[in-house]
Design an enzyme around this catalytic site. Structure first.
Site, PDB file in Angstrom:
ATOM      1  N   SER A 197       0.828  -1.198   0.000  1.00 53.06           N
ATOM      2  CA  SER A 197       0.000   0.000   0.000  1.00 53.06           C
ATOM      3  C   SER A 197       0.865   1.252   0.000  1.00 53.06           C
ATOM      4  CB  SER A 197      -0.918   0.004   1.230  1.00 53.06           C
ATOM      5  OG  SER A 197      -1.859  -1.033   1.105  1.00 53.06           O
TER       6      SER A 197
ATOM      7  N   GLY B  35      -6.798   3.414 -14.917  1.00 50.30           N
ATOM      8  CA  GLY B  35      -7.460   2.541 -15.889  1.00 50.30           C
ATOM      9  C   GLY B  35      -7.497   1.114 -15.399  1.00 50.30           C
TER      10      GLY B  35
ATOM     11  N   ARG C  73      -7.775   0.055 -12.455  1.00 48.82           N
ATOM     12  CA  ARG C  73      -8.836  -0.132 -11.455  1.00 48.82           C
ATOM     13  C   ARG C  73     -10.194  -0.317 -12.123  1.00 48.82           C
ATOM     14  NH1 ARG C  73      -5.777   4.219  -7.568  1.00 48.82           N
ATOM     15  NH2 ARG C  73      -4.271   2.634  -6.855  1.00 48.82           N
TER      16      ARG C  73
ATOM     17  N   GLY D 198     -26.216 -24.122  -2.452  1.00 48.47           N
ATOM     18  CA  GLY D 198     -26.117 -25.103  -1.377  1.00 48.47           C
ATOM     19  C   GLY D 198     -24.803 -25.840  -1.470  1.00 48.47           C
TER      20      GLY D 198
ATOM     21  N   GLU E 247      -4.150  -3.826  -7.109  1.00 50.74           N
ATOM     22  CA  GLU E 247      -4.306  -2.551  -7.819  1.00 50.74           C
ATOM     23  C   GLU E 247      -4.723  -1.456  -6.838  1.00 50.74           C
ATOM     24  OE1 GLU E 247      -5.295  -2.294 -11.753  1.00 50.74           O
ATOM     25  OE2 GLU E 247      -4.649  -4.323 -12.230  1.00 50.74           O
TER      26      GLU E 247
ATOM     27  N   ASN F 264      -8.770  -1.983  -1.152  1.00 48.48           N
ATOM     28  CA  ASN F 264      -9.971  -1.174  -0.991  1.00 48.48           C
ATOM     29  C   ASN F 264      -9.819  -0.196   0.169  1.00 48.48           C
ATOM     30  OD1 ASN F 264     -10.940  -2.425  -3.216  1.00 48.48           O
ATOM     31  ND2 ASN F 264     -12.712  -3.388  -2.228  1.00 48.48           N
TER      32      ASN F 264
ATOM     33  N   ARG G 182      -8.985  11.680   1.163  1.00 44.62           N
ATOM     34  CA  ARG G 182      -8.035  12.779   0.966  1.00 44.62           C
ATOM     35  C   ARG G 182      -8.629  13.815   0.015  1.00 44.62           C
ATOM     36  NH1 ARG G 182      -2.785  10.187  -0.695  1.00 44.62           N
ATOM     37  NH2 ARG G 182      -3.861  10.041  -2.679  1.00 44.62           N
TER      38      ARG G 182
END
Lengths: 404, 255
Positions: A156, A264, A266, A363, A387, A390, A399
């Site tokens: 990250s 792109g 994402r 099931g 990418e 989340n 931000r």
């Protein structure tokens, strides 16, 4: 077509034929041309991918020949400019295509979207020589590409990457390693973000190198829960020499290039989630009408009717988010990056819930590998992680909201 | 060298993968909101025409359809697969058009465009008539090669050799051009339209003409009395052992 379907059905995948039918809302608001793109992609997915997705997953086959067939139709460089072999289509066209292909095999389509992203980065930020050197063979998928940003120590926190590229005459010498690289070891062209300058994003540049370069090696193939039709390996640089002429754009521009690629990317990954969810809803629909309990088909049960309705509603909402972001990106709108993050966050989360719910509706059968729904669940689980996790998507949106 | 003009008839039908439902009232099947595509045998005919052009045998491939304005999407697909231009002989929504009207239009287009070869699918998967190709040949007084599994243009381009799948096996006919050929399943495997070709298709001419102007005014002489689903599957009978099975089979006259 009848002939292709006859074969697909012989392969025991009657569902494949069903998957080639777009439900009305998947084509809503599309131009005639976009509907044609969607049709080709759905036909290709139903005939060339769906019958093999289970085998590719089980045997961990990287389906090179199938992807090259897809490239012949123009799927190798969908939003790359035509002068270097691309199809020159828009982000929305691309989203529609990946969503459709994903109904056939989400894992393979996701890799194709990464390949497309790399081809676009070279097309957009490369000079003429680089564009003509790399893009044509990427668009035809004669060569395959990998995107190398993440490292063992920086996921990250991508801008803290450590792979160094020390200038030596008219070369860079790369040292370091990348982790979790899709296609790594099997692909030919590597788009690598590396540090040419000081710390932080402004010290990062982007270079392109090819397999076979001395000093470039790969880790072991990772064993994954899904995405098994694409190999994932570490990419290792040990005094790996790369000509300066392989750098895309300016020194210090690499992080910016990487992020622009990801906008792109994402949308593409979110589109793959849409396809998986769409396929899963169709499979659940089919199962509910066929399976009987308590003397009735499951579809007579109001709880299941309501759940199916919720699944379809969430899918349509997710699709609208993704297509809206695609339009914003292709129109060059200021809020495009934020919309892409929102769309990726929303669609990957919602679609995973939809696929998971579809599995539940099957099931016990839903847990068997004979049934495709579990593979869609396993394959799209990672879309909530890569990418940009989340969580990072939330960082980007927050931000943007709070900086004003 | 041959510069043949090939006319290909294409029909818009309910997609083969759709689960067709009978409309309440039993007068027809549900078509509203149901996915339609090009008839698979028409795809094969079109593919053959495009291959003929690619091999240098044909100069131009014209795709034609008879139907409502929705047929334009089918013609766009034909253009994306490689046809050079397209013609729609339009009828009003709801108008009933059968093989006779379609054959009249195709014959007129064949005359108008001086076609050397008319290629059609052997039959449509919605009505399974298997009549249009034969009727076109009769109207034009041209030779016909139906159920083609192979098509070869002779050197000089004056005739074609058609291999046909018939009940007794394979039969090869030589037809002097102009001629009508209908495509069977094994003639070829149709290509996917490519993205560039789909985009190029937008620029290819698609002409819309009233079907009546081409001799195809709807003139239904058949009336559909009813449409129903086939009878549901009957339950079977369990037997305890093989002798009992054989006895059952004998009893029911199967053996």
């Amino acid at each position: 077509s009848c002939t292709r379907a006859a074969q697909a059905q012989q392969d025991g995948v009657a569902a494949a034929a069903v998957l080639s039918l777009p439900q009305p809302h998947t084509s809503a608001g599309l131009t005639e041309e976009q509907k044609e793109f969607q049709k080709v992609a759905l036909d290709f997915a139903a005939k060339e991918m769906a019958p093999h997705m289970a085998e590719w997953d089980e045997k961990e086959i990287f389906p090179v020949e199938t992807m090259r067939k897809a490239a012949q139709l123009g799927f190798g460089g969908i939003y790359v400019k035509p002068d270097v072999g691309g199809s020159g289509l828009s982000r929305l066209d691309t989203s529609i295509i990946f969503e459709a292909l994903s109904t056939g095999c989400t894992s393979t389509t996701a890799y194709m979207s990464i390949h497309n992203m790399c081809a676009w980065m070279i097309d957009t930020f490369g000079n003429e020589e680089q564009r003509h050197r790399f893009c044509p063979s990427l668009c035809s998928m004669e060569k395959f590409a990998s995107y190398c940003l993440t490292e063992p120590g920086s996921g990250s926190d991508a801008a803290s990457l450590l792979t160094s590229a020390k200038r030596k005459g008219d070369t860079y010498v790369l040292n370091g390693s990348k982790a979790f690289i899709s296609g790594g070891g099997d692909t030919d062209v590597y788009v690598v973000m590396c540090r040419t300058g000081g710390p932080g994003p402004k010290g990062i540049s982007c270079v392109v190198l090819e397999k076979g370069t001395p000093g470039l090696s790969f880790g072991k193939k990772e064993k994954k829960v899904g995405w098994n039709s694409q190999p994932t390996r570490a990419v290792i640089f040990e005094d790996c020499v790369v000509p300066v002429g392989n750098r895309l754009g300016a020194e210090g521009q690499g992080f910016n290039i990487a992020m622009k690629g990801l906008n792109g990317g994402r949308i593409n990954i979110a589109s793959c989630s849409l396809g998986a969810a769409h396929a899963s809803v169709l499979l659940a629909q089919e199962h509910l009408t066929v399976r009987k309990q308590f003397g009735e088909p499951l579809a007579s049960n109001q709880y299941l009717q309501f759940r199916l309705a919720e699944m379809a509603t969430r899918l349509v909402a997710a699709r609208l988010m993704v297509r809206n972001a695609a339009r914003a990106l292709q129109d060059g709108r200021e809020d495009a990056a934020v919309l892409c993050s929102m769309a990726k966050l929303f669609a990957t989360d919602e679609c995973f819930a939809v696929c998971n719910q579809a599995l539940q509706m099957h099931g016990g059968y839903g847990y068997l590998k004979d049934y495709a729904v579990q593979q869609f669940v396993r394959d799209i689980r990672v879309h909530q992680i890569l990418e940009g996790t989340n969580e990072v998507m939330r960082m980007i949106v927050a931000r943007n909201l709070l900086q004003g | 060298m041959a510069a043949l003009r090939v006319l290909v008839g294409v029909k818009r039908v309910i997609d083969f993968a759709v689960k067709v439902r009978v409309m309440p009232g039993g007068q027809g099947v549900q078509t509203e909101g149901v996915k339609h595509s090009m008839n698979p045998f028409c795809e094969i005919a079109l593919e053959e025409a495009v291959r003929l052009r690619e091999r240098g045998g044909a100069a131009e491939v014209i795709a034609a359809a008879v139907g409502t304005s929705k047929c334009q999407e089918t013609l766009r697909t034909a253009l994306a697969m490689g046809a050079d231009r397209a013609v729609l002989a339009e009828v009003a929504a709801g108008a009933e058009v059968g093989p006779r009207e379609v054959a009249a239009v195709l014959a007129e287009l064949a005359r108008k465009h001086r076609a050397d070869l008319v290629l059609l699918g052997k039959q449509a998967i919605d009505d399974d008539c298997n009549q249009t190709g034969q009727m076109v040949a009769a109207l034009l007084d041209w030779p016909q090669g139906t159920f083609a599994s192979q098509l070869e243009l002779e050197e000089g381009g004056a005739a074609v050799r058609v291999q046909r799948e018939v009940d007794g096996g394979l039969e090869t006919l030589r037809l002097r051009l102009p001629a009508v050929v209908t495509a069977d399943l094994r003639l070829n495997e149709p290509r996917y339209a490519t993205l560039p070709n789909i985009m190029k298709a937008k620029k290819k001419p698609l002409e819309v003409v009233a079907a009546a102007e081409l001799g195809g005014a709807p003139n239904p002489r058949l009336k559909v009395l009813g449409v129903s689903e086939p009878p549901g599957r009957q339950g079977g009978v369990r037997v305890d052992d093989v002798p009992a099975l054989v006895a059952q089979l004998r009893q029911s006259g199967c053996v």
